[in-house]
Design a protein around this motif. Structure first.
Motif, PDB file in Angstrom:
ATOM      1  N   MET A  91      39.335  29.679  39.895  1.00 32.31           N
ATOM      2  CA  MET A  91      38.749  30.969  40.274  1.00 32.31           C
ATOM      3  C   MET A  91      39.771  32.071  40.013  1.00 32.31           C
ATOM      4  SD  MET A  91      36.228  32.703  41.487  1.00 32.31           S
ATOM      5  CE  MET A  91      35.931  34.305  42.211  1.00 32.31           C
ATOM      6  N   ARG A  92      39.427  32.999  39.138  1.00 29.05           N
ATOM      7  CA  ARG A  92      40.370  34.070  38.816  1.00 29.05           C
ATOM      8  C   ARG A  92      40.130  35.317  39.651  1.00 29.05           C
ATOM      9  NH1 ARG A  92      39.840  32.195  32.861  1.00 29.05           N
ATOM     10  NH2 ARG A  92      40.054  30.177  33.835  1.00 29.05           N
ATOM     11  N   ARG A  93      41.204  36.059  39.844  1.00 31.85           N
ATOM     12  CA  ARG A  93      41.082  37.275  40.641  1.00 31.85           C
ATOM     13  C   ARG A  93      40.289  38.332  39.871  1.00 31.85           C
ATOM     14  NH1 ARG A  93      45.822  41.143  41.475  1.00 31.85           N
ATOM     15  NH2 ARG A  93      44.023  42.515  41.423  1.00 31.85           N
ATOM     16  N   PRO A  94      39.511  39.118  40.564  1.00 28.25           N
ATOM     17  CA  PRO A  94      38.865  40.249  39.908  1.00 28.25           C
ATOM     18  C   PRO A  94      39.923  41.304  39.589  1.00 28.25           C
ATOM     19  CG  PRO A  94      38.425  40.315  42.260  1.00 28.25           C
ATOM     20  CD  PRO A  94      39.204  39.066  42.003  1.00 28.25           C
ATOM     21  N   PHE A  95      39.687  42.083  38.549  1.00 32.90           N
ATOM     22  CA  PHE A  95      40.618  43.176  38.242  1.00 32.90           C
ATOM     23  C   PHE A  95      39.831  44.302  37.592  1.00 32.90           C
ATOM     24  CE2 PHE A  95      41.086  42.891  33.607  1.00 32.90           C
ATOM     25  CZ  PHE A  95      40.536  41.645  33.361  1.00 32.90           C
ATOM     26  N   ASP A  96      40.377  45.478  37.715  1.00 30.38           N
ATOM     27  CA  ASP A  96      39.727  46.672  37.168  1.00 30.38           C
ATOM     28  C   ASP A  96      40.479  47.069  35.899  1.00 30.38           C
ATOM     29  OD1 ASP A  96      38.834  49.188  36.526  1.00 30.38           O
ATOM     30  OD2 ASP A  96      39.121  50.043  38.526  1.00 30.38           O
ATOM     31  N   PRO A  97      39.867  46.927  34.727  1.00 27.48           N
ATOM     32  CA  PRO A  97      40.573  47.208  33.477  1.00 27.48           C
ATOM     33  C   PRO A  97      40.492  48.674  33.041  1.00 27.48           C
ATOM     34  CG  PRO A  97      38.412  46.346  32.966  1.00 27.48           C
ATOM     35  CD  PRO A  97      38.500  46.411  34.484  1.00 27.48           C
ATOM     36  N   SER A  98      39.907  49.537  33.861  1.00 31.81           N
ATOM     37  CA  SER A  98      39.577  50.905  33.411  1.00 31.81           C
ATOM     38  C   SER A  98      40.726  51.616  32.709  1.00 31.81           C
ATOM     39  CB  SER A  98      39.133  51.764  34.604  1.00 31.81           C
ATOM     40  OG  SER A  98      38.029  51.200  35.235  1.00 31.81           O
ATOM     41  N   LEU A  99      41.900  51.629  33.346  1.00 33.65           N
ATOM     42  CA  LEU A  99      43.058  52.292  32.733  1.00 33.65           C
ATOM     43  C   LEU A  99      44.239  51.322  32.814  1.00 33.65           C
ATOM     44  CD1 LEU A  99      44.415  54.610  31.322  1.00 33.65           C
ATOM     45  CD2 LEU A  99      44.760  55.720  33.558  1.00 33.65           C
ATOM     46  N   TYR A 100      44.575  50.779  31.672  1.00 35.58           N
ATOM     47  CA  TYR A 100      45.478  49.624  31.561  1.00 35.58           C
ATOM     48  C   TYR A 100      46.772  50.126  30.920  1.00 35.58           C
ATOM     49  CZ  TYR A 100      46.576  44.736  30.023  1.00 35.58           C
ATOM     50  OH  TYR A 100      47.138  43.503  29.798  1.00 35.58           O
TER      51      TYR A 100
END
Lengths: 218, 218
Positions: free
Chosen positions: A1-10
């Motif tokens: 199970m992988r962590r959720p992440f927000d890729p919006s501004l990388y």
């Protein structure tokens, strides 16, 4: 199970562009301004230096568990630091092998600059690669060995295919606040920057401007 | 429980010096001539290339399970290839951290060029480092960034201390067949060579001459 992440501004770090500021200070400011994901990249550092750098950035992000931390290339460093993920280029270790080393819990990113390279990622077993970095959108001095510029239309075409394959997509290469909206409008999940933040006089303000540009385009 | 290995004649590979011969071919000939241990080193290769190189050397050693295979620096590559060990320089990842990644079963080597660097290895928990590489005995063009030459007397003094600390010892730097006996007589457990074999017209014969020189000195 992988962590959720927000890729919006990388944000991909560049130690030389951050100087004389420590990379960790630039990261802290950038995250305050709206960066959602950070990749530590330093192709000139020894593995020992890269481990120290990764830990310094990790410490700067200690109060921001929502910001996923990736390490470029160095699987051993990512494992030792307990980073959230590893990002691989085409010359780095093969993604399927790295997934075996990382186990199922960590994030794996992979750079693609063409349909053929994207096909490599699509041919891998599901769950091998989580994110594809598509680029360069435009040519960039921070990665002179990158392939030919894809342009927003080229990025959009690859992003559509990648999205259909179940990958999170980010675009990279020559993106600044003026252009970030145009990139976000191609349909990618996120926008990657290096110099637009690392070379900025005010990284927090630079991140804020990028977020506004991205938000306005969506 | 770590595998036993014979450090008597320890080959460190140099891809450029082996050319135009594949490294694996040079290794196969060298082992036929008496090399007992092999380390794959290529500081210019990408991790992907290094993994392929390591596997090619491993295949060349498939019928010689008595010859331990080490990988220089790249812990991730060693783990993926299932190499017997990893060898670390002073700028590579710290030995204690690498031991944690490797687990108890693999060999770990560490380069030292002074009493102070040896003290670092001695201060680590028992079982962290198995082997110390002492050098340079003489200055060498294959590692221009190595420290000042220790000479046989300097090597002997470090080897005595290292032996008392429970480490297997090898010496490296500028050793050829003419000098191998002198190095073996310092009390080290093994002699490392790079160019004496990799640049030799006949690597098998070169290894044989080195073994004879070492055997005569003992």
């Amino acid at each position: 199970m992988r962590r959720p992440f927000d890729p919006s501004l990388y944000l991909v770090t560049d130690t030389a562009l951050c100087r004389p500021r420590p990379v960790a200070d630039v990261v802290r400011a950038a995250v305050a301004g709206g960066v959602t994901t950070v990749q530590v990249r330093d192709k000139t550092a020894s593995r020992r230096e890269l481990l120290a750098l990764t830990r310094a950035v990790q410490a700067a992000l200690a109060d921001r568990p929502d910001v996923a931390l990736w390490v470029n290339d160095a699987v051993d460093v990512a494992l030792l630091a307990g980073a959230d993920g590893v990002h691989l280029g085409q010359d780095d270790l093969p993604p399927a092998e790295v997934r075996a080393l990382l186990g199922p819990g960590r994030l794996l990113g992979f750079s693609v600059s063409s349909a053929a390279e994207l096909d490599v990622a699509r041919a891998l077993p599901a769950g091998t690669v989580d994110l594809v970095g598509i680029g360069p959108v435009w040519s960039t001095p921070t990665k002179p060995d990158a392939g030919a510029a894809l342009g927003p239309d080229g990025v959009g075409a690859l992003a559509d295919t990648a999205c259909a394959g179940g990958f999170t997509t980010v675009a990279i290469g020559g993106i600044d606040a003026d252009r970030a909206g145009e990139v976000a409008a191609t349909g990618v999940d996120g926008v990657c920057v290096v110099s637009a933040i690392c070379a900025a006089a005010d990284p927090e303000e630079a991140a804020r401007a990028l977020r506004e540009s991205i938000g306005a385009a969506r």
